[in-house]
Design an enzyme around this catalytic site. Sequence first.
Site, PDB file in Angstrom:
ATOM      1  N   LYS A 131      26.131  12.427 -97.355  1.00 60.48           N
ATOM      2  CA  LYS A 131      25.212  11.329 -97.566  1.00 60.48           C
ATOM      3  C   LYS A 131      24.578  11.383 -98.944  1.00 60.48           C
ATOM      4  CE  LYS A 131      23.438  11.571 -92.811  1.00 60.48           C
ATOM      5  NZ  LYS A 131      22.202  11.828 -92.037  1.00 60.48           N
ATOM      6  N   ASP A 186      27.865  22.444-106.025  1.00 57.20           N
ATOM      7  CA  ASP A 186      27.196  23.723-105.794  1.00 57.20           C
ATOM      8  C   ASP A 186      28.276  24.804-105.760  1.00 57.20           C
ATOM      9  OD1 ASP A 186      25.871  25.877-104.321  1.00 57.20           O
ATOM     10  OD2 ASP A 186      24.304  24.457-103.838  1.00 57.20           O
TER      11      ASP A 186
HETATM   12  C1  PRP Z   1      25.983  18.520-100.380  1.00 59.20           C
HETATM   13  C2  PRP Z   1      26.234  17.648-101.584  1.00 59.20           C
HETATM   14  C3  PRP Z   1      27.654  17.918-101.946  1.00 59.20           C
HETATM   15  C4  PRP Z   1      27.909  19.301-101.389  1.00 59.20           C
HETATM   16  C5  PRP Z   1      27.991  20.277-102.487  1.00 59.20           C
HETATM   17  O1  PRP Z   1      26.318  17.813 -99.244  1.00 59.20           O
HETATM   18  O2  PRP Z   1      26.001  16.302-101.313  1.00 59.20           O
HETATM   19  O3  PRP Z   1      28.521  16.975-101.376  1.00 59.20           O
HETATM   20  O4  PRP Z   1      26.823  19.637-100.543  1.00 59.20           O
HETATM   21  O5  PRP Z   1      28.045  21.574-101.979  1.00 59.20           O
HETATM   22  P1  PRP Z   1      29.208  22.589-102.344  1.00 59.20           P
HETATM   23  O6  PRP Z   1      29.527  22.411-103.791  1.00 59.20           O
HETATM   24  O7  PRP Z   1      28.597  23.940-102.080  1.00 59.20           O
HETATM   25  O8  PRP Z   1      30.353  22.310-101.445  1.00 59.20           O
HETATM   26  P2  PRP Z   1      25.895  18.301 -97.775  1.00 59.20           P
HETATM   27  O9  PRP Z   1      27.036  19.046 -97.178  1.00 59.20           O
HETATM   28  O10 PRP Z   1      24.571  18.995 -97.844  1.00 59.20           O
HETATM   29  O11 PRP Z   1      25.768  16.949 -97.005  1.00 59.20           O
HETATM   30  P3  PRP Z   1      24.833  15.676 -97.339  1.00 59.20           P
HETATM   31  O12 PRP Z   1      25.350  15.096 -98.635  1.00 59.20           O
HETATM   32  O13 PRP Z   1      25.040  14.786 -96.166  1.00 59.20           O
HETATM   33  O14 PRP Z   1      23.425  16.170 -97.479  1.00 59.20           O
END
Ligand code: PRP
Length: 177
Positions: free
Chosen positions: A43, A103
């Site tokens: 999201k 991340d």
């Molecule tokens: C977060 C963010 C990225 C991902 C990055 O999404 O929006 O898509 O994490 O993390 P990474 O590089 O460690 O894989 P999240 O999974 O928290 O979902 P959300 O966007 O629904 O909050």
Amino acid sequence: MGSEPKLTLLFTRDEIEATVKKLAAEIRQDYHDKRPLLIGVLKGSFMFLADLIRLLDFPLEVEFVRLSSYGGGTETSGRIKLVQGVQTKIKDRHVLVVDDIIDTGLTTAFVLDYLKQKKPASLKLCTLTDKPARRKTPINIDYCGLTVPNKFIVGYGLDWDERFRYLPDIYVMEDED
Ligand code: PRP
């Protein structure tokens, strides 16, 4: 436990706006005649994507994917699952993935691999924020906004346990030890 997390301002809405404008100018230059398909990673990217496309004054299309990687906490589980895939035909399209943060890179690597299998004409990546200190897999970012420290950040789409997405600025969430 139980107390409210402390938020410290990291990027103001003005700094975010300037960054989105810079990215939009770069994307405009490369895509204005390509009718690209911008794919937001839900999201977290919803606010960034909405602001970005308002600055792109040329034909484009929008899609979304949704994955799950984090549990309820601040650490990624490392297990990526596709929750919602694309409905639009990807083959021979110029695809630009739009995310709010890179991340560990595990989510992005998963998304790029998923889309690559659908044989787009080109596949690039745009992120508002980048946290290189946490990378677990190499990711090439084509359009990168703000580099962030190795802290948990919230606001402007980014959440902690579904909280704080609505904030117009970006904050560091301090550990409550
Ligand atoms: C977060 C963010 C990225 C991902 C990055 O999404 O929006 O898509 O994490 O993390 P990474 O590089 O460690 O894989 P999240 O999974 O928290 O979902 P959300 O966007 O629904 O909050």
